[in-house]
Scaffold this motif. Structure first.
Motif, mmCIF file in Angstrom:
data_model
loop_
_atom_site.group_PDB
_atom_site.id
_atom_site.type_symbol
_atom_site.label_atom_id
_atom_site.label_comp_id
_atom_site.label_asym_id
_atom_site.label_seq_id
_atom_site.Cartn_x
_atom_site.Cartn_y
_atom_site.Cartn_z
ATOM 1 N N ILE A 87 0.851 -1.185 0.000
ATOM 2 C CA ILE A 87 0.000 0.000 0.000
ATOM 3 C C ILE A 87 0.890 1.240 0.000
ATOM 4 N N VAL A 88 0.738 2.037 -1.056
ATOM 5 C CA VAL A 88 1.477 3.293 -1.186
ATOM 6 C C VAL A 88 0.460 4.404 -1.395
ATOM 7 N N VAL A 89 0.570 5.447 -0.592
ATOM 8 C CA VAL A 89 -0.333 6.596 -0.703
ATOM 9 C C VAL A 89 0.507 7.871 -0.806
ATOM 10 N N PRO A 90 -0.060 8.947 -1.374
ATOM 11 C CA PRO A 90 0.728 10.163 -1.576
ATOM 12 C C PRO A 90 0.854 11.084 -0.359
ATOM 13 N N THR A 91 -0.009 10.930 0.657
ATOM 14 C CA THR A 91 0.067 11.838 1.808
ATOM 15 C C THR A 91 -0.001 11.063 3.124
ATOM 16 N N LEU A 92 0.499 11.703 4.151
ATOM 17 C CA LEU A 92 0.463 11.113 5.493
ATOM 18 C C LEU A 92 -0.977 10.948 5.976
ATOM 19 N N GLN A 93 -1.847 11.910 5.661
ATOM 20 C CA GLN A 93 -3.248 11.813 6.060
ATOM 21 C C GLN A 93 -3.912 10.586 5.442
ATOM 22 N N GLU A 94 -3.598 10.307 4.176
ATOM 23 C CA GLU A 94 -4.169 9.114 3.537
ATOM 24 C C GLU A 94 -3.659 7.840 4.194
ATOM 25 N N ALA A 95 -2.433 7.850 4.673
ATOM 26 C CA ALA A 95 -1.898 6.690 5.387
ATOM 27 C C ALA A 95 -2.699 6.445 6.665
ATOM 28 N N TYR A 96 -2.987 7.527 7.406
ATOM 29 C CA TYR A 96 -3.817 7.392 8.608
ATOM 30 C C TYR A 96 -5.211 6.882 8.249
ATOM 31 N N ASP A 97 -5.773 7.360 7.159
ATOM 32 C CA ASP A 97 -7.101 6.914 6.728
ATOM 33 C C ASP A 97 -7.109 5.428 6.388
ATOM 34 N N ILE A 98 -6.068 4.970 5.691
ATOM 35 C CA ILE A 98 -5.959 3.542 5.346
ATOM 36 C C ILE A 98 -5.897 2.701 6.610
ATOM 37 N N ILE A 99 -5.088 3.119 7.567
ATOM 38 C CA ILE A 99 -4.960 2.363 8.822
ATOM 39 C C ILE A 99 -6.300 2.321 9.549
#
Length: 110
Positions: A87-99
């Protein structure tokens, strides 16, 4: 390598070393992070290629098999070239959302 803790999420930021060096460090320090969700922030590194991200595949698969999230943040990658297992996302916020979404899925038994 900078390590921050936010609840049950370990945020690992790489600033200078190569991806291969980072993967080796993460594997050595993995027992420290194995019970947390992991975000690897690679936004400060030079543009990466998909093969650089593949270096994380084994670590990602191991961590996800233990029912924890493993997300890489980089906004310079062509996401179509990255394997679906990572899983690769462009922003830190999207990483938190994925988690957050994966935590809900695990709570529901998926």
């Amino acid at each position: 390598m900078i390590i921050d803790q936010n609840g049950n999420i370990s945020i690992i930021t790489q600033e200078k070393a190569t991806v291969i060096e980072l993967v080796k460090k993460l594997q050595a320090l993995y027992p420290k992070f194995k019970n947390n969700n992991i975000i690897v922030n690679l936004t400060t590194l030079k543009p990466l290629q998909a093969q650089d991200i593949v270096e994380f595949l084994e670590l990602s698969n191991t961590h996800r098999a233990d029912k924890h999230s493993f997300v890489i943040v980089n906004d310079k990658l062509n996401l179509n070239e990255v394997p679906d297992e990572i899983i690769v996302v462009p922003t830190l916020q999207e990483a938190y959302d994925i988690i957050e979404m994966e935590d809900m899925e695990r709570d529901l038994g998926f």
